[in-house]
Design a protein around this motif. Structure first.
Motif, mmCIF file in Angstrom:
data_model
loop_
_atom_site.group_PDB
_atom_site.id
_atom_site.type_symbol
_atom_site.label_atom_id
_atom_site.label_comp_id
_atom_site.label_asym_id
_atom_site.label_seq_id
_atom_site.Cartn_x
_atom_site.Cartn_y
_atom_site.Cartn_z
ATOM 1 N N MET A 126 -5.829 4.308 -14.596
ATOM 2 C CA MET A 126 -7.242 4.179 -14.284
ATOM 3 C C MET A 126 -7.388 3.996 -12.770
ATOM 4 N N ASN A 127 -8.170 4.837 -12.145
ATOM 5 C CA ASN A 127 -8.364 4.792 -10.698
ATOM 6 C C ASN A 127 -8.931 3.467 -10.232
ATOM 7 N N GLU A 128 -9.931 2.949 -10.949
ATOM 8 C CA GLU A 128 -10.561 1.703 -10.536
ATOM 9 C C GLU A 128 -9.557 0.566 -10.511
ATOM 10 N N GLN A 129 -8.702 0.504 -11.523
ATOM 11 C CA GLN A 129 -7.707 -0.563 -11.593
ATOM 12 C C GLN A 129 -6.732 -0.453 -10.429
ATOM 13 N N ARG A 130 -6.294 0.745 -10.104
ATOM 14 C CA ARG A 130 -5.361 0.948 -8.994
ATOM 15 C C ARG A 130 -6.022 0.578 -7.667
ATOM 16 N N ILE A 131 -7.252 1.018 -7.465
ATOM 17 C CA ILE A 131 -7.975 0.708 -6.232
ATOM 18 C C ILE A 131 -8.199 -0.795 -6.122
ATOM 19 N N LEU A 132 -8.639 -1.403 -7.209
ATOM 20 C CA LEU A 132 -8.902 -2.837 -7.198
ATOM 21 C C LEU A 132 -7.642 -3.607 -6.875
ATOM 22 N N ALA A 133 -6.525 -3.236 -7.477
ATOM 23 C CA ALA A 133 -5.262 -3.931 -7.234
ATOM 24 C C ALA A 133 -4.848 -3.819 -5.768
ATOM 25 N N SER A 134 -4.964 -2.631 -5.187
ATOM 26 C CA SER A 134 -4.563 -2.466 -3.790
ATOM 27 C C SER A 134 -5.506 -3.201 -2.852
ATOM 28 N N GLU A 135 -6.797 -3.174 -3.146
ATOM 29 C CA GLU A 135 -7.774 -3.872 -2.303
ATOM 30 C C GLU A 135 -7.623 -5.384 -2.416
ATOM 31 N N LEU A 136 -7.363 -5.884 -3.614
ATOM 32 C CA LEU A 136 -7.171 -7.326 -3.800
ATOM 33 C C LEU A 136 -5.954 -7.805 -3.036
ATOM 34 N N ALA A 137 -4.895 -6.995 -3.031
ATOM 35 C CA ALA A 137 -3.672 -7.377 -2.332
ATOM 36 C C ALA A 137 -3.904 -7.505 -0.831
ATOM 37 N N ASN A 138 -4.834 -6.710 -0.293
ATOM 38 C CA ASN A 138 -5.102 -6.713 1.148
ATOM 39 C C ASN A 138 -6.309 -7.553 1.552
ATOM 40 N N ALA A 139 -7.038 -8.057 0.580
ATOM 41 C CA ALA A 139 -8.252 -8.822 0.890
ATOM 42 C C ALA A 139 -7.889 -10.217 1.395
ATOM 43 N N PRO A 140 -8.567 -10.678 2.446
ATOM 44 C CA PRO A 140 -8.303 -12.034 2.938
ATOM 45 C C PRO A 140 -8.693 -13.106 1.916
#
Length: 69
Positions: free
Chosen positions: A1-15
């Protein structure tokens, strides 16, 4: 699922993961993430019997736990 992949990568980089999820729910990160995170938010609300308006901090914390963030 694209949303899950995007969310995971963004969460990892979010302050601050909490703020990022709150922004997703507010629609600040696009329609796809809004819909995906909103579905997760509603599921957590139902599963934990927390009120979506009054207990949003607890719901987001449960959501972050579920996502492993």
């Amino acid at each position: 699922m694209n949303e899950q992949r995007i969310l995971a990568s963004e969460l990892a980089n979010a302050p601050d993961a909490f703020d990022y999820i709150y922004e997703c729910i507010s629609g600040n990160h696009g329609k796809e993430l809004f819909e995906y995170v909103n579905d997760l938010y509603q599921s957590v609300s139902i599963d934990t019997r927390l009120h979506p308006d009054d207990d949003f901090e607890d719901i987001i914390n449960h959501l972050l736990d579920d996502l492993g963030a």
